[in-house]
Scaffold this motif. Sequence first.
Motif, mmCIF file in Angstrom:
data_model
loop_
_atom_site.group_PDB
_atom_site.id
_atom_site.type_symbol
_atom_site.label_atom_id
_atom_site.label_comp_id
_atom_site.label_asym_id
_atom_site.label_seq_id
_atom_site.Cartn_x
_atom_site.Cartn_y
_atom_site.Cartn_z
ATOM 1 N N GLU A 269 -17.987 -35.913 9.896
ATOM 2 C CA GLU A 269 -16.652 -35.953 9.275
ATOM 3 C C GLU A 269 -15.695 -35.002 9.969
ATOM 4 N N LEU A 270 -16.186 -33.839 10.372
ATOM 5 C CA LEU A 270 -15.312 -32.886 11.049
ATOM 6 C C LEU A 270 -14.926 -33.396 12.434
ATOM 7 N N GLU A 271 -15.850 -33.991 13.156
ATOM 8 C CA GLU A 271 -15.512 -34.545 14.469
ATOM 9 C C GLU A 271 -14.467 -35.649 14.341
ATOM 10 N N ALA A 272 -14.563 -36.467 13.300
ATOM 11 C CA ALA A 272 -13.553 -37.498 13.077
ATOM 12 C C ALA A 272 -12.205 -36.868 12.748
ATOM 13 N N ARG A 273 -12.244 -35.783 11.995
ATOM 14 C CA ARG A 273 -11.004 -35.113 11.599
ATOM 15 C C ARG A 273 -10.328 -34.452 12.805
ATOM 16 N N LEU A 274 -11.135 -33.860 13.690
ATOM 17 C CA LEU A 274 -10.591 -33.180 14.865
ATOM 18 C C LEU A 274 -10.395 -34.121 16.046
ATOM 19 N N ASP A 275 -11.009 -35.297 15.957
ATOM 20 C CA ASP A 275 -10.939 -36.299 17.027
ATOM 21 C C ASP A 275 -11.525 -35.761 18.328
ATOM 22 N N LYS A 276 -12.539 -34.895 18.221
ATOM 23 C CA LYS A 276 -13.220 -34.337 19.388
ATOM 24 C C LYS A 276 -14.604 -33.874 18.962
ATOM 25 N N PRO A 277 -15.562 -33.828 19.889
ATOM 26 C CA PRO A 277 -16.861 -33.231 19.557
ATOM 27 C C PRO A 277 -16.689 -31.758 19.196
ATOM 28 N N ILE A 278 -17.487 -31.278 18.271
ATOM 29 C CA ILE A 278 -17.350 -29.882 17.863
ATOM 30 C C ILE A 278 -18.242 -28.947 18.674
ATOM 31 N N ALA A 279 -19.271 -29.482 19.325
ATOM 32 C CA ALA A 279 -20.234 -28.627 20.020
ATOM 33 C C ALA A 279 -19.590 -27.664 21.022
ATOM 34 N N PRO A 280 -18.611 -28.093 21.851
ATOM 35 C CA PRO A 280 -18.041 -27.155 22.826
ATOM 36 C C PRO A 280 -17.279 -25.993 22.190
ATOM 37 N N TYR A 281 -16.906 -26.127 20.930
ATOM 38 C CA TYR A 281 -16.085 -25.108 20.276
ATOM 39 C C TYR A 281 -16.848 -24.338 19.209
ATOM 40 N N LEU A 282 -18.139 -24.642 19.019
ATOM 41 C CA LEU A 282 -18.909 -24.027 17.952
ATOM 42 C C LEU A 282 -19.378 -22.637 18.378
ATOM 43 N N VAL A 283 -19.020 -21.636 17.592
ATOM 44 C CA VAL A 283 -19.481 -20.260 17.806
ATOM 45 C C VAL A 283 -20.448 -19.927 16.680
ATOM 46 N N SER A 284 -21.702 -19.650 17.030
ATOM 47 C CA SER A 284 -22.726 -19.299 16.050
ATOM 48 C C SER A 284 -22.967 -17.797 16.132
ATOM 49 N N CYS A 285 -22.666 -17.107 15.058
ATOM 50 C CA CYS A 285 -22.648 -15.644 15.078
ATOM 51 C C CYS A 285 -23.999 -15.082 14.635
ATOM 52 N N GLU A 286 -24.957 -15.131 15.537
ATOM 53 C CA GLU A 286 -26.255 -14.527 15.275
ATOM 54 C C GLU A 286 -26.188 -13.045 15.645
ATOM 55 N N GLY A 287 -26.991 -12.241 14.969
ATOM 56 C CA GLY A 287 -26.926 -10.826 15.288
ATOM 57 C C GLY A 287 -27.880 -9.992 14.459
ATOM 58 N N LEU A 288 -27.997 -8.717 14.830
ATOM 59 C CA LEU A 288 -28.868 -7.774 14.150
ATOM 60 C C LEU A 288 -28.206 -7.245 12.884
ATOM 61 N N ARG A 289 -28.978 -6.551 12.101
ATOM 62 C CA ARG A 289 -28.443 -5.848 10.932
ATOM 63 C C ARG A 289 -27.263 -4.985 11.383
ATOM 64 N N GLY A 290 -26.165 -5.033 10.654
ATOM 65 C CA GLY A 290 -24.982 -4.263 11.024
ATOM 66 C C GLY A 290 -24.039 -4.996 11.941
ATOM 67 N N THR A 291 -24.340 -6.245 12.284
ATOM 68 C CA THR A 291 -23.374 -7.059 13.023
ATOM 69 C C THR A 291 -22.156 -7.295 12.136
ATOM 70 N N VAL A 292 -20.966 -7.147 12.734
ATOM 71 C CA VAL A 292 -19.715 -7.315 11.990
ATOM 72 C C VAL A 292 -18.931 -8.468 12.602
ATOM 73 N N ILE A 293 -18.481 -9.373 11.754
ATOM 74 C CA ILE A 293 -17.727 -10.540 12.202
ATOM 75 C C ILE A 293 -16.335 -10.491 11.589
ATOM 76 N N PHE A 294 -15.337 -10.395 12.437
ATOM 77 C CA PHE A 294 -13.944 -10.535 12.009
ATOM 78 C C PHE A 294 -13.554 -11.999 12.226
ATOM 79 N N THR A 295 -12.968 -12.630 11.227
ATOM 80 C CA THR A 295 -12.670 -14.050 11.377
ATOM 81 C C THR A 295 -11.500 -14.458 10.486
ATOM 82 N N ASP A 296 -10.795 -15.490 10.904
ATOM 83 C CA ASP A 296 -9.748 -16.100 10.078
ATOM 84 C C ASP A 296 -10.335 -17.369 9.475
#
Length: 320
Positions: A216-243
Amino acid sequence: MQNALHRPVQWLRDMPARTALRICNNVHFREWLGARHDAALVRHRPRLPRLNAIGRQIVDALEEDGVFVTEIDALGLPGSEAMIDTSAMLAHRFAEEAHSRARDGQTFLYVPPEQIVANPRIFRWGLHERLLDIAEAYIGLPVAYDGAIINYTVADGRAVSTRKWHRDWEDRRMMKVAVYLHDVDHAGGPFQIISRHGAVQDDRSGFSYELADDAELEARLDKPIAPYLVSCEGLRGTVIFTDTARFYHRGKPATGRDRAAIFYSYFARRPRHPFLCERTGMKRRDIARLARYLPQRQRNAVLWHRQLSPLLRLIPPASL
């Protein structure tokens, strides 16, 4: 049966907020709201805070990609380790209850807010001057602080609720700060974001907030999402700033182990949708008590609701 009875009650409770959202998205009203917002940005621009190097990096990354990942030590904020220790302890204590609630079909699980109220260091960590400066520089206006919530994701693999792609509905743009309370790998439900601007949401085109799976998201964006997907893996104490308002995001369904993370939220002091804010479940009287001895800037951020118009203050916030 309890969930079935709860749904109509929740629908009735949320009706004022849903009605207000429709009114705010009326084409004529939203043009007026947009003009007011643009003027406020221009007036406040000379008063925006100056940032240090990492603060500037964070704001630039939010503008471009919607996300910036770092380690908590890099921020240099006093009390960080104690905040993580206390939050991790609360999450650990909640684990058994979280699994029970998940078995009962609940889709959004979080440590009871009363436990955060009882541990003020968790709440107050999000009010460090440096964090308020970063949020204000990015949002462009004096900021509101919507508090802290410890989200708990059970590793059941279900793609439900906030584990689907969505954008948050509080404001035009906002900043969330997520802190992992333990190591999070690919199977542990990492925070994920699509670092590409989706269908435009602004005062000219209006705002909508449907959940989406990958197709559904790919249809909404009209593009594959894989090239733009950021997966925020990390250790304890990893901090993610995001909008989370401008960019599609989700908590990836966890399959290998549960995930616990604390989220801090910021938006404009007068958000576009105040009736869709207050997402932590904390009671206003508890928030007022936590704010009692804070410096003025922090008090203004915490008690932002008191600065709304009388009409907006009458609309109860939508349920979590």
